[in-house]
Design a protein around this motif. Sequence first.
Motif, PDB file in Angstrom:
ATOM      1  N   PRO A  11       0.804  -1.121   0.029  1.00 22.24           N
ATOM      2  CA  PRO A  11       0.203   0.064   0.008  1.00 22.24           C
ATOM      3  C   PRO A  11       1.103   1.108  -0.032  1.00 22.24           C
ATOM      4  O   PRO A  11       1.980   1.457   0.741  1.00 22.24           O
ATOM      5  CB  PRO A  11      -0.728  -0.101   1.358  1.00 22.24           C
ATOM      6  CG  PRO A  11      -0.042  -0.874   2.118  1.00 22.24           C
ATOM      7  CD  PRO A  11       0.630  -1.848   1.400  1.00 22.24           C
ATOM      8  N   ALA A  12       0.467   2.235  -0.640  1.00 20.00           N
ATOM      9  CA  ALA A  12       1.134   3.518  -0.981  1.00 20.00           C
ATOM     10  C   ALA A  12       0.774   4.629   0.125  1.00 20.00           C
ATOM     11  O   ALA A  12      -0.507   4.361   0.442  1.00 20.00           O
ATOM     12  CB  ALA A  12       1.155   4.321  -2.346  1.00 20.00           C
ATOM     13  N   PRO A  13       1.523   5.588   0.641  1.00 18.05           N
ATOM     14  CA  PRO A  13       2.887   5.562   0.079  1.00 18.05           C
ATOM     15  C   PRO A  13       3.697   4.733   0.965  1.00 18.05           C
ATOM     16  O   PRO A  13       3.504   4.294   2.035  1.00 18.05           O
ATOM     17  CB  PRO A  13       3.079   7.154   0.421  1.00 18.05           C
ATOM     18  CG  PRO A  13       2.187   7.366   1.810  1.00 18.05           C
ATOM     19  CD  PRO A  13       1.053   6.608   1.420  1.00 18.05           C
ATOM     20  N   THR A  14       4.967   4.716   0.294  1.00 15.88           N
ATOM     21  CA  THR A  14       5.927   3.372   1.015  1.00 15.88           C
ATOM     22  C   THR A  14       7.196   4.392   1.551  1.00 15.88           C
ATOM     23  O   THR A  14       7.706   5.229   0.633  1.00 15.88           O
ATOM     24  CB  THR A  14       6.135   2.776  -0.358  1.00 15.88           C
ATOM     25  OG1 THR A  14       5.110   1.776  -0.688  1.00 15.88           O
ATOM     26  CG2 THR A  14       7.422   1.555   0.421  1.00 15.88           C
ATOM     27  N   GLU A  41       6.660   8.182  -7.429  1.00 17.04           N
ATOM     28  CA  GLU A  41       5.769   9.188  -7.151  1.00 17.04           C
ATOM     29  C   GLU A  41       5.240   9.004  -5.722  1.00 17.04           C
ATOM     30  O   GLU A  41       4.743  10.093  -4.904  1.00 17.04           O
ATOM     31  CB  GLU A  41       4.874   9.126  -8.103  1.00 17.04           C
ATOM     32  CG  GLU A  41       5.182   9.645  -9.369  1.00 17.04           C
ATOM     33  CD  GLU A  41       5.838   8.562 -10.266  1.00 17.04           C
ATOM     34  OE1 GLU A  41       5.786   7.301  -9.864  1.00 17.04           O
ATOM     35  OE2 GLU A  41       6.490   8.947 -11.322  1.00 17.04           O
ATOM     36  N   THR A  42       5.247   7.819  -5.198  1.00 14.38           N
ATOM     37  CA  THR A  42       4.542   7.471  -3.965  1.00 14.38           C
ATOM     38  C   THR A  42       5.468   6.767  -3.106  1.00 14.38           C
ATOM     39  O   THR A  42       5.250   6.165  -2.091  1.00 14.38           O
ATOM     40  CB  THR A  42       3.370   6.402  -3.881  1.00 14.38           C
ATOM     41  OG1 THR A  42       3.925   5.178  -4.759  1.00 14.38           O
ATOM     42  CG2 THR A  42       2.299   7.261  -4.896  1.00 14.38           C
ATOM     43  N   THR A  43       6.914   7.020  -3.123  1.00 16.23           N
ATOM     44  CA  THR A  43       8.019   6.546  -2.353  1.00 16.23           C
ATOM     45  C   THR A  43       8.783   7.797  -1.670  1.00 16.23           C
ATOM     46  O   THR A  43       9.028   8.848  -2.443  1.00 16.23           O
ATOM     47  CB  THR A  43       8.861   5.906  -3.154  1.00 16.23           C
ATOM     48  OG1 THR A  43       8.114   4.730  -3.727  1.00 16.23           O
ATOM     49  CG2 THR A  43       9.951   5.281  -2.534  1.00 16.23           C
ATOM     50  N   ARG A  75       2.257   4.083   4.729  1.00 12.80           N
ATOM     51  CA  ARG A  75       1.580   2.882   4.876  1.00 12.80           C
ATOM     52  C   ARG A  75       2.325   1.393   4.806  1.00 12.80           C
ATOM     53  O   ARG A  75       1.994   0.544   5.236  1.00 12.80           O
ATOM     54  CB  ARG A  75       0.209   2.934   4.006  1.00 12.80           C
ATOM     55  CG  ARG A  75      -0.643   3.934   4.252  1.00 12.80           C
ATOM     56  CD  ARG A  75      -1.910   3.848   2.997  1.00 12.80           C
ATOM     57  NE  ARG A  75      -2.804   2.745   3.284  1.00 12.80           N
ATOM     58  CZ  ARG A  75      -3.491   2.236   2.290  1.00 12.80           C
ATOM     59  NH1 ARG A  75      -3.331   2.627   1.115  1.00 12.80           N
ATOM     60  NH2 ARG A  75      -4.137   0.943   2.329  1.00 12.80           N
ATOM     61  N   SER A  76       3.455   1.799   4.317  1.00  9.67           N
ATOM     62  CA  SER A  76       4.250   0.723   4.191  1.00  9.67           C
ATOM     63  C   SER A  76       5.624   1.005   4.114  1.00  9.67           C
ATOM     64  O   SER A  76       6.281   1.887   4.015  1.00  9.67           O
ATOM     65  CB  SER A  76       4.248  -0.079   2.788  1.00  9.67           C
ATOM     66  OG  SER A  76       4.352   0.622   1.549  1.00  9.67           O
ATOM     67  N   GLU A 109       2.530  -2.343   6.351  1.00 12.33           N
ATOM     68  CA  GLU A 109       3.387  -3.468   5.780  1.00 12.33           C
ATOM     69  C   GLU A 109       4.583  -3.195   5.493  1.00 12.33           C
ATOM     70  O   GLU A 109       5.284  -2.315   5.293  1.00 12.33           O
ATOM     71  CB  GLU A 109       2.450  -3.447   4.346  1.00 12.33           C
ATOM     72  CG  GLU A 109       0.925  -3.534   4.288  1.00 12.33           C
ATOM     73  CD  GLU A 109       0.550  -5.280   4.429  1.00 12.33           C
ATOM     74  OE1 GLU A 109       1.424  -5.983   4.696  1.00 12.33           O
ATOM     75  OE2 GLU A 109      -0.538  -5.517   4.573  1.00 12.33           O
ATOM     76  N   VAL A 110       5.235  -4.256   5.763  1.00  9.64           N
ATOM     77  CA  VAL A 110       6.634  -4.305   5.804  1.00  9.64           C
ATOM     78  C   VAL A 110       7.159  -5.379   4.775  1.00  9.64           C
ATOM     79  O   VAL A 110       6.793  -6.510   4.549  1.00  9.64           O
ATOM     80  CB  VAL A 110       7.183  -4.679   6.980  1.00  9.64           C
ATOM     81  CG1 VAL A 110       8.834  -4.708   7.195  1.00  9.64           C
ATOM     82  CG2 VAL A 110       6.977  -3.542   8.196  1.00  9.64           C
ATOM     83  N   ALA A 111       8.109  -4.850   3.992  1.00  8.56           N
ATOM     84  CA  ALA A 111       8.868  -5.892   3.015  1.00  8.56           C
ATOM     85  C   ALA A 111      10.342  -5.851   3.065  1.00  8.56           C
ATOM     86  O   ALA A 111      10.988  -4.721   3.140  1.00  8.56           O
ATOM     87  CB  ALA A 111       8.433  -5.507   1.667  1.00  8.56           C
TER      88      ALA A 111
END
Length: 334
Positions: A11-14, A41-43, A75-76, A109-111
């Motif tokens: 989920p964005a933003p990250t 754009e969302t990072t 969000r992530s 959310e984590v990656a």
Amino acid sequence: MTLAAGTPRLPAPTLVVGGYGYRNAGDEAMLSGLLDLLGRETTTVVSRSPAETTAGHRVDSVSIAGAAAAMVRHRSLVIGGGGLFGRDMGALGRLLPIAGILAAIAGREVALVGIGVDADISRTSRWLLARLASRSRWVIVRDAASRQILAELGVDSTIEPDLSARVASAGRAAGDRLLRSVNLDPSRRPVVGLCLTAVNPTLVDRARRAIIATVDARPDLDFCLIPMSRHPFVATHNDEILARDIAAERERIRILIPPDDPSLSLGVFEALSAAVCMRYHSLLFAHRAGIPIVGVAYAEKCLHWLADRGLEPVEPTSEAILRELDSVTLRAAA
């Protein structure tokens, strides 16, 4: 690196956390690849030097001090890429698993993306990494050894190429121009790249002596030091210091500072005839360029990379390096 069909998106933003803003050519290449994967754009990227990161990668960036506040707005969280879970990481790097676990507890959310894991990290670090990985949506590693280490911790992961593989090369012509800017002409005689580091104190003096002896023994070759890391405040991680010390001993050795644009750095390797590689990403860049590699492994991650390709590390002695270069010359002449 590509995500398999059906892989859930974050989920964005990250918010992205890694070893960024430390003037390391390999790390900046990985960041370029990661941004290509996630989208700019969302990072937002956590960086030691936010202004440099924003200018170089056209992405929003925050300082390390501002990371916790930034996490509230995102969000992530992506932790990656590179050898973030290895013994050469500093104190801040060793806090990454805790930061990731806290983010997951807070509902983010984590990656883990494009990471490498050393076997000899502490028991506490292994435990924290296992807890973090178990809470992560993606766990993507870049070599088989890292996957095996995580499997022993009860964590499933997938192997994908290093994030830098997503960066296109600017081409050999661009590399030729950069070499000529330091008075080397690859069309006149072969240029051997030297990507050395002082991070491993047991190797640095031996490597220095070996390179000086190699340069003296091969007057038919040109040599170019390429300091892949220029850490702003940890001298052993600033390869330019070592490069200038070596160049001061032999005037014919040139130094080429890697450009900020990783595609140009890839072009430089395409213009080389061979490379003596201690730094991890010098191995990758040389391999992509298709040039012979003399791999002097300074860290476990380098051994992982060589093992995945059935290659043996070369001892940092002039005899061993010259033997490799002699065999390269014979193959090229055949």
